[in-house]
Design an enzyme around this catalytic site. Structure first.
Site, PDB file in Angstrom:
ATOM      1  N   SER A  54       5.464   5.233   9.033  1.00 21.17           N
ATOM      2  CA  SER A  54       4.775   4.931   7.778  1.00 21.17           C
ATOM      3  C   SER A  54       5.719   5.222   6.627  1.00 21.17           C
ATOM      4  O   SER A  54       6.369   6.267   6.602  1.00 21.17           O
ATOM      5  CB  SER A  54       3.522   5.791   7.640  1.00 21.17           C
ATOM      6  OG  SER A  54       3.089   5.723   6.297  1.00 21.17           O
TER       7      SER A  54
ATOM      8  N   ASN B  93       5.816  -1.536  11.595  1.00 23.28           N
ATOM      9  CA  ASN B  93       5.054  -1.034  10.454  1.00 23.28           C
ATOM     10  C   ASN B  93       5.418  -1.856   9.208  1.00 23.28           C
ATOM     11  O   ASN B  93       6.181  -2.821   9.292  1.00 23.28           O
ATOM     12  CB  ASN B  93       5.371   0.456  10.251  1.00 23.28           C
ATOM     13  CG  ASN B  93       4.153   1.231   9.774  1.00 23.28           C
ATOM     14  OD1 ASN B  93       3.427   0.761   8.895  1.00 23.28           O
ATOM     15  ND2 ASN B  93       3.906   2.398  10.339  1.00 23.28           N
TER      16      ASN B  93
ATOM     17  N   ASN C 127       4.869   5.968   3.641  1.00 23.04           N
ATOM     18  CA  ASN C 127       4.220   6.695   2.552  1.00 23.04           C
ATOM     19  C   ASN C 127       4.067   8.196   2.757  1.00 23.04           C
ATOM     20  O   ASN C 127       3.411   8.869   1.969  1.00 23.04           O
ATOM     21  CB  ASN C 127       2.853   6.061   2.266  1.00 23.04           C
ATOM     22  CG  ASN C 127       2.998   4.598   1.883  1.00 23.04           C
ATOM     23  OD1 ASN C 127       3.857   4.264   1.069  1.00 23.04           O
ATOM     24  ND2 ASN C 127       2.216   3.731   2.493  1.00 23.04           N
ATOM     25  N   THR C 128       4.621   8.714   3.856  1.00 24.94           N
ATOM     26  CA  THR C 128       4.669  10.167   4.036  1.00 24.94           C
ATOM     27  C   THR C 128       6.147  10.548   3.926  1.00 24.94           C
ATOM     28  O   THR C 128       6.944  10.087   4.736  1.00 24.94           O
ATOM     29  CB  THR C 128       4.084  10.571   5.404  1.00 24.94           C
ATOM     30  OG1 THR C 128       2.680  10.310   5.381  1.00 24.94           O
ATOM     31  CG2 THR C 128       4.296  12.050   5.701  1.00 24.94           C
TER      32      THR C 128
ATOM     33  N   ASN D 268       0.828  -1.207   0.000  1.00 22.18           N
ATOM     34  CA  ASN D 268       0.000   0.000   0.000  1.00 22.18           C
ATOM     35  C   ASN D 268       0.857   1.248   0.000  1.00 22.18           C
ATOM     36  O   ASN D 268       1.949   1.278   0.557  1.00 22.18           O
ATOM     37  CB  ASN D 268      -0.963  -0.005   1.193  1.00 22.18           C
ATOM     38  CG  ASN D 268      -0.377   0.636   2.449  1.00 22.18           C
ATOM     39  OD1 ASN D 268      -0.424   1.862   2.601  1.00 22.18           O
ATOM     40  ND2 ASN D 268       0.186  -0.162   3.333  1.00 22.18           N
TER      41      ASN D 268
HETATM   42  C1  LIG Z   1      -3.695  -0.902   3.635  1.00 22.19           C
HETATM   43  C2  LIG Z   1      -2.861  -0.674   4.860  1.00 22.19           C
HETATM   44  C3  LIG Z   1      -2.888   0.559   5.469  1.00 22.19           C
HETATM   45  C4  LIG Z   1      -2.132   0.797   6.616  1.00 22.19           C
HETATM   46  N1  LIG Z   1      -2.200   2.014   7.228  1.00 22.19           N
HETATM   47  C5  LIG Z   1      -1.532   2.211   8.384  1.00 22.19           C
HETATM   48  C6  LIG Z   1      -1.649   3.437   9.088  1.00 22.19           C
HETATM   49  O1  LIG Z   1      -2.388   4.340   8.705  1.00 22.19           O
HETATM   50  N2  LIG Z   1      -0.921   3.586  10.228  1.00 22.19           N
HETATM   51  C7  LIG Z   1      -0.104   2.608  10.716  1.00 22.19           C
HETATM   52  O2  LIG Z   1       0.527   2.787  11.761  1.00 22.19           O
HETATM   53  N3  LIG Z   1       0.012   1.426  10.063  1.00 22.19           N
HETATM   54  C8  LIG Z   1      -0.679   1.206   8.941  1.00 22.19           C
HETATM   55  N4  LIG Z   1      -0.570  -0.004   8.298  1.00 22.19           N
HETATM   56  C9  LIG Z   1       0.360  -1.012   8.828  1.00 22.19           C
HETATM   57  C10 LIG Z   1      -0.348  -2.030   9.723  1.00 22.19           C
HETATM   58  O3  LIG Z   1      -0.890  -1.410  10.866  1.00 22.19           O
HETATM   59  C11 LIG Z   1       0.644  -3.140  10.169  1.00 22.19           C
HETATM   60  O4  LIG Z   1       1.680  -2.557  10.929  1.00 22.19           O
HETATM   61  C12 LIG Z   1       1.257  -3.870   8.972  1.00 22.19           C
HETATM   62  O5  LIG Z   1       0.331  -4.037   7.937  1.00 22.19           O
HETATM   63  C13 LIG Z   1       1.801  -5.246   9.382  1.00 22.19           C
HETATM   64  O6  LIG Z   1       0.798  -6.096   9.846  1.00 22.19           O
HETATM   65  P1  LIG Z   1       0.087  -7.211   8.907  1.00 22.19           P
HETATM   66  O7  LIG Z   1       1.181  -8.001   8.255  1.00 22.19           O
HETATM   67  O8  LIG Z   1      -0.777  -8.010   9.854  1.00 22.19           O
HETATM   68  O9  LIG Z   1      -0.730  -6.465   7.922  1.00 22.19           O
HETATM   69  C14 LIG Z   1      -1.326  -0.255   7.149  1.00 22.19           C
HETATM   70  C15 LIG Z   1      -1.315  -1.502   6.529  1.00 22.19           C
HETATM   71  C16 LIG Z   1      -2.076  -1.725   5.409  1.00 22.19           C
HETATM   72  C17 LIG Z   1      -2.064  -3.091   4.772  1.00 22.19           C
END
Ligand SMILES: Cc1cc2nc3c(=O)[nH]c(=O)nc-3n(C[C@H](O)[C@H](O)[C@H](O)COP(=O)(O)O)c2cc1C
Length: 376
Positions: free
Chosen positions: A196, A267, A198-199, A129
């Site tokens: 993150s 993250n 993406n910023t 993402n």
């Molecule tokens: C579509 C998407 C959007 C995300 N947006 C955020 C966010 O806004 N803030 C944040 O701290 N992490 C964000 N994450 C990261 C998740 O909170 C998590 O740390 C990461 O996806 C790893 O966990 P997972 O493998 O279970 O997805 C995002 C992840 C995904 C897939």
């Protein structure tokens, strides 16, 4: 299927055989938005929340976890990024989560990056993402939270906060302090998202000097609020990246300990080449199965450096009870799931909780909390 009630097995089949194939044909962000609308529809349908609760919530005091002022009925939470706009948080406890993290929210509303910006890799059970903190802004988020939090079943809820895309790095602290000040009284915990991908330049905030400045101010603010209200301080966590050098990681962890803040590890990774050469040039953050080993290595290092001095939440690549248990044994008091939930469906959360009970029984732990950090 893991001792689940027969009806929830049917729900699982419907998800896997009907809903997921349909949603996975659509653009991933469109599918996400449809899922959110679907959940909101169910909220209004009489009896549906009670039905979800009967199918997905596992009641067992052995799963309860206390982390500072938080009491979570089970250790499996929803990770930040699913409910970025605080649209469905009242419903999610009925799907079995023990706590949840909303946002990330910035001071002002943001559209995020250009679409398409959310992609699946089904073969590798991954998501890439580059959303870029699309969110309704702090004031709208707080308003929605106040309106929506009056449901019967509730669990600890945290707010993830970040800096605005146009805020210069030198004054990024102001964004965090502004969001913290306004959100603190409403939420059970707060997360400083400095990781993150993406910023632009956000991760630079993890460098020693800016991070120390930010965390010291945050810690002082929290202490001042606690003193003035006479209540114990609520936990604040720093969410870290899995891509930093060991030297940087050590410095971040040392600073968090000095300021008495918890850590969320981790993250997304900015190494999409983990998905293979075709993805190597894609920008964004990778989550799901390919992230697990990296996230676990960071979690392990954080626990070895802290040994229980501060709480750790483990996240990245959880798809089963075994994955969650591994993170707990590596030192996570709580865990979070995002990508695994999308791929495995709604039964994943109760299955993890049922599986955790079996694994702790096997290993002779009376409570899941007793298993934290026992991998060493
Ligand atoms: C579509 C998407 C959007 C995300 N947006 C955020 C966010 O806004 N803030 C944040 O701290 N992490 C964000 N994450 C990261 C998740 O909170 C998590 O740390 C990461 O996806 C790893 O966990 P997972 O493998 O279970 O997805 C995002 C992840 C995904 C897939």
């Amino acid at each position: 299927m893991n001792g689940a009630p027969p009806l929830s097995n049917l729900i699982h089949l419907l998800y896997k055989k009907v809903l997921q194939p349909f949603l996975f044909q659509l653009d991933a962000e469109r599918a996400h938005n449809m899922a959110v609308q679907g959940l909101r529809f169910f909220e209004k349908w009489p009896g549906s929340l009670e039905f979800f609760q009967s199918q997905f919530v596992i009641h067992d005091p052995r799963l309860e976890v206390m982390v500072r002022t938080l009491t979570c009925p089970n250790p499996v939470g929803l990770a930040a990024g699913f409910d970025k706009a605080l649209e469905v948080f009242p419903i999610l406890p009925y799907l079995g989560f023990g706590f949840m993290e909303l946002g990330t929210i910035t001071p002002k509303p943001q559209k995020g990056l250009e679409k398409p910006r959310l992609f699946r890799n089904k073969a590798r059970k991954a998501i890439l993402n580059r959303m870029g903190f699309n969110n309704p802004g702090l004031d709208a988020a707080l308003h929605r939270f106040e309106k929506g939090r009056r449901k019967k079943l509730t669990v600890p809820m945290g707010l993830s906060i970040g800096k605005g895309v146009n805020t210069p790095l030198e004054v990024a602290d102001n964004d965090y302090l502004h969001c913290l000040g306004k959100a603190y009284s409403l939420f059970d915990y707060v997360v400083l998202n400095v990781s993150s991908p993406n910023t632009p330049y956000l991760r630079a905030l993890q460098a020693v000097s800016p991070l120390r400045k930010l965390l010291t101010q945050v810690s002082k603010t929290v202490q001042n609020i606690a003193q003035s209200t006479g209540e114990p301080s609520k936990p604040v966590f720093v969410k870290i990246s899995p891509d930093d050098s060991d030297e940087m990681l050590e410095a971040v962890v040392r600073t968090a300990v000095e300021c008495n803040l918890g850590i969320i590890a981790t993250n997304n990774t900015i190494e999409p080449h983990l998905l293979g050469p075709k993805w190597a040039h894609e920008k964004g953050g990778l989550s799901g199965r390919p992230l697990k080993d990296k996230a676990n290595a960071v979690l392990k290092r954080v626990y070895q450096l802290t040994r229980g001095a501060i709480p750790i939440i483990g996240v990245g690549g959880i798809f089963s009870a075994e994955d969650a248990y591994e993170k707990i044994r590596l030192g996570a008091s709580l865990v979070q799931v995002y990508t695994g939930w999308i791929y495995e469906g709604p039964l994943l959360i109760p299955n993890i909780n049922r599986g955790l009970l079996k694994l702790m029984e096997r290993d002779g732990f009376k409570r899941i909390q007793d298993a934290v950090g026992t991998a060493y």
